[in-house]
Design a protein around this motif. Structure first.
Motif, PDB file in Angstrom:
ATOM      1  N   VAL A 265       0.813  -1.381  -0.234  1.00  0.00           N
ATOM      2  CA  VAL A 265       0.036  -0.049  -0.168  1.00  0.00           C
ATOM      3  C   VAL A 265       0.899   1.102   0.024  1.00  0.00           C
ATOM      4  O   VAL A 265       1.710   1.511   0.737  1.00  0.00           O
ATOM      5  N   VAL A 266       0.581   2.335  -1.020  1.00  0.00           N
ATOM      6  CA  VAL A 266       1.274   3.343  -0.897  1.00  0.00           C
ATOM      7  C   VAL A 266       0.512   4.633  -0.498  1.00  0.00           C
ATOM      8  O   VAL A 266      -0.543   4.665  -1.468  1.00  0.00           O
ATOM      9  N   TRP A 267       0.702   5.461   0.324  1.00  0.00           N
ATOM     10  CA  TRP A 267      -0.002   6.371   0.844  1.00  0.00           C
ATOM     11  C   TRP A 267       0.713   7.703   0.354  1.00  0.00           C
ATOM     12  O   TRP A 267       2.031   7.729   0.901  1.00  0.00           O
ATOM     13  N   SER A 268       0.233   8.719  -0.306  1.00  0.00           N
ATOM     14  CA  SER A 268       0.758   9.968  -0.517  1.00  0.00           C
ATOM     15  C   SER A 268       0.302  11.025   0.067  1.00  0.00           C
ATOM     16  O   SER A 268      -1.001  11.352  -0.243  1.00  0.00           O
ATOM     17  N   PHE A 269       0.822  11.753   0.891  1.00  0.00           N
ATOM     18  CA  PHE A 269       0.345  12.877   1.718  1.00  0.00           C
ATOM     19  C   PHE A 269       0.586  14.182   1.003  1.00  0.00           C
ATOM     20  O   PHE A 269       1.936  14.378   0.839  1.00  0.00           O
ATOM     21  N   THR A 270      -0.278  15.014   0.624  1.00  0.00           N
ATOM     22  CA  THR A 270       0.225  16.448   0.045  1.00  0.00           C
ATOM     23  C   THR A 270       0.909  17.162   1.116  1.00  0.00           C
ATOM     24  O   THR A 270       0.692  17.363   2.272  1.00  0.00           O
TER      25      THR A 270
ATOM     26  N   ALA B 112      -4.652  16.296   2.302  1.00  0.00           N
ATOM     27  CA  ALA B 112      -5.069  15.343   1.533  1.00  0.00           C
ATOM     28  C   ALA B 112      -4.013  13.930   1.641  1.00  0.00           C
ATOM     29  O   ALA B 112      -2.881  14.345   1.922  1.00  0.00           O
ATOM     30  N   PHE B 113      -4.531  12.907   1.387  1.00  0.00           N
ATOM     31  CA  PHE B 113      -3.790  11.627   1.014  1.00  0.00           C
ATOM     32  C   PHE B 113      -4.333  10.850  -0.153  1.00  0.00           C
ATOM     33  O   PHE B 113      -5.676  10.964  -0.347  1.00  0.00           O
ATOM     34  N   VAL B 114      -3.512  10.265  -0.898  1.00  0.00           N
ATOM     35  CA  VAL B 114      -4.198   9.221  -1.863  1.00  0.00           C
ATOM     36  C   VAL B 114      -3.523   8.015  -1.541  1.00  0.00           C
ATOM     37  O   VAL B 114      -2.131   7.990  -1.233  1.00  0.00           O
ATOM     38  N   ARG B 115      -4.370   7.005  -1.398  1.00  0.00           N
ATOM     39  CA  ARG B 115      -3.960   5.623  -0.983  1.00  0.00           C
ATOM     40  C   ARG B 115      -4.111   4.680  -2.356  1.00  0.00           C
ATOM     41  O   ARG B 115      -5.098   4.678  -2.612  1.00  0.00           O
ATOM     42  N   ARG B 116      -3.060   3.931  -2.392  1.00  0.00           N
ATOM     43  CA  ARG B 116      -3.151   3.279  -3.583  1.00  0.00           C
ATOM     44  C   ARG B 116      -2.576   1.575  -3.050  1.00  0.00           C
ATOM     45  O   ARG B 116      -1.581   1.718  -2.545  1.00  0.00           O
TER      46      ARG B 116
ATOM     47  N   THR C 141      -3.911  -5.396  -5.562  1.00  0.00           N
ATOM     48  CA  THR C 141      -4.093  -6.842  -5.059  1.00  0.00           C
ATOM     49  C   THR C 141      -4.490  -7.554  -6.298  1.00  0.00           C
ATOM     50  O   THR C 141      -4.787  -7.340  -7.344  1.00  0.00           O
ATOM     51  N   ALA C 142      -4.156  -8.856  -6.134  1.00  0.00           N
ATOM     52  CA  ALA C 142      -4.487  -9.832  -7.065  1.00  0.00           C
ATOM     53  C   ALA C 142      -5.732  -9.764  -7.523  1.00  0.00           C
ATOM     54  O   ALA C 142      -6.246  -9.926  -8.700  1.00  0.00           O
ATOM     55  N   LYS C 143      -6.824  -9.659  -6.776  1.00  0.00           N
ATOM     56  CA  LYS C 143      -8.360  -9.830  -6.896  1.00  0.00           C
ATOM     57  C   LYS C 143      -8.974  -8.415  -7.682  1.00  0.00           C
ATOM     58  O   LYS C 143      -9.490  -8.670  -8.824  1.00  0.00           O
ATOM     59  N   ASP C 144      -8.428  -7.354  -7.260  1.00  0.00           N
ATOM     60  CA  ASP C 144      -8.994  -6.253  -7.445  1.00  0.00           C
ATOM     61  C   ASP C 144      -7.907  -5.264  -8.547  1.00  0.00           C
ATOM     62  O   ASP C 144      -8.561  -4.377  -8.865  1.00  0.00           O
ATOM     63  N   GLY C 145      -6.701  -5.580  -8.436  1.00  0.00           N
ATOM     64  CA  GLY C 145      -5.684  -4.838  -9.289  1.00  0.00           C
ATOM     65  C   GLY C 145      -5.545  -3.529  -8.375  1.00  0.00           C
ATOM     66  O   GLY C 145      -5.207  -3.782  -7.281  1.00  0.00           O
ATOM     67  N   LEU C 146      -5.530  -2.396  -9.106  1.00  0.00           N
ATOM     68  CA  LEU C 146      -5.133  -1.205  -8.196  1.00  0.00           C
ATOM     69  C   LEU C 146      -6.605  -0.553  -7.943  1.00  0.00           C
ATOM     70  O   LEU C 146      -7.464  -0.197  -8.575  1.00  0.00           O
ATOM     71  N   VAL C 147      -6.491  -0.238  -6.324  1.00  0.00           N
ATOM     72  CA  VAL C 147      -7.564   0.423  -5.879  1.00  0.00           C
ATOM     73  C   VAL C 147      -7.066   1.705  -5.109  1.00  0.00           C
ATOM     74  O   VAL C 147      -5.882   1.517  -4.513  1.00  0.00           O
ATOM     75  N   MET C 148      -7.513   2.916  -5.649  1.00  0.00           N
ATOM     76  CA  MET C 148      -7.117   4.138  -5.122  1.00  0.00           C
ATOM     77  C   MET C 148      -8.194   4.882  -4.337  1.00  0.00           C
ATOM     78  O   MET C 148      -9.460   4.595  -4.730  1.00  0.00           O
TER      79      MET C 148
END
Length: 137
Positions: A79-84, A93-97, A100-107
């Motif tokens: 999981v990669v979190w990017s905080f402004t 703000a933050f963007v959490r990406r 997973t094998a099931k869902d691919g990229l979830v943002m």
């Protein structure tokens, strides 16, 4: 978009085998399976505490332009979190990406700024994700 390129390349590379993208901003309805959101500051404080207690699992990197990027290494995903930084219009703000094998990229995006600034942040990350996917193919 150039200021967003300073976000570590690793976070983009991790997302290369992405399938789908979902974004949820604080100003839009939450997904039904999501817990109520913590504030951006509380979320960062929780991650910072985890990094102190378990630095091999949670690592925080500050980019030269002030972005706080948190890598959360889990058994089956990263999981990669990017905080402004305070200098961004979309602060706080933050963007959490996560991939997973099931869902691919979830943002997921939590943004406490003006809606238009939050929307621009989501658009920028969607564009970065799409570019990473294109480069990976």
């Amino acid at each position: 978009m150039s200021k967003f390129k300073a976000i570590p390349v690793l976070s983009t590379v991790i997302m290369c085998f992405c399938i789908s993208i979902t974004a949820v901003a604080k100003n839009s309805p939450q997904l039904s399976d999501q817990k109520p959101q913590k504030s951006v500051a509380d979320t960062y404080a929780d991650l910072k505490s985890q990094a102190r207690n378990n630095p091999s699992v949670v690592e925080i990197i500050t980019s030269p332009d002030g972005w706080q990027v948190v890598y959360e290494k889990k058994i089956d995903r990263t999981v990669v979190w990017s905080f402004t930084p305070k200098t961004e219009k979309a602060y706080p703000a933050f963007v959490r990406r996560e991939v997973t094998a099931k869902d691919g990229l979830v943002m997921r995006v939590v943004c406490e700024a003006k809606k238009q600034d939050c929307d621009a942040l989501v658009e920028t990350f969607n564009r970065m994700n799409a570019e990473a996917i294109e480069e990976a193919q």
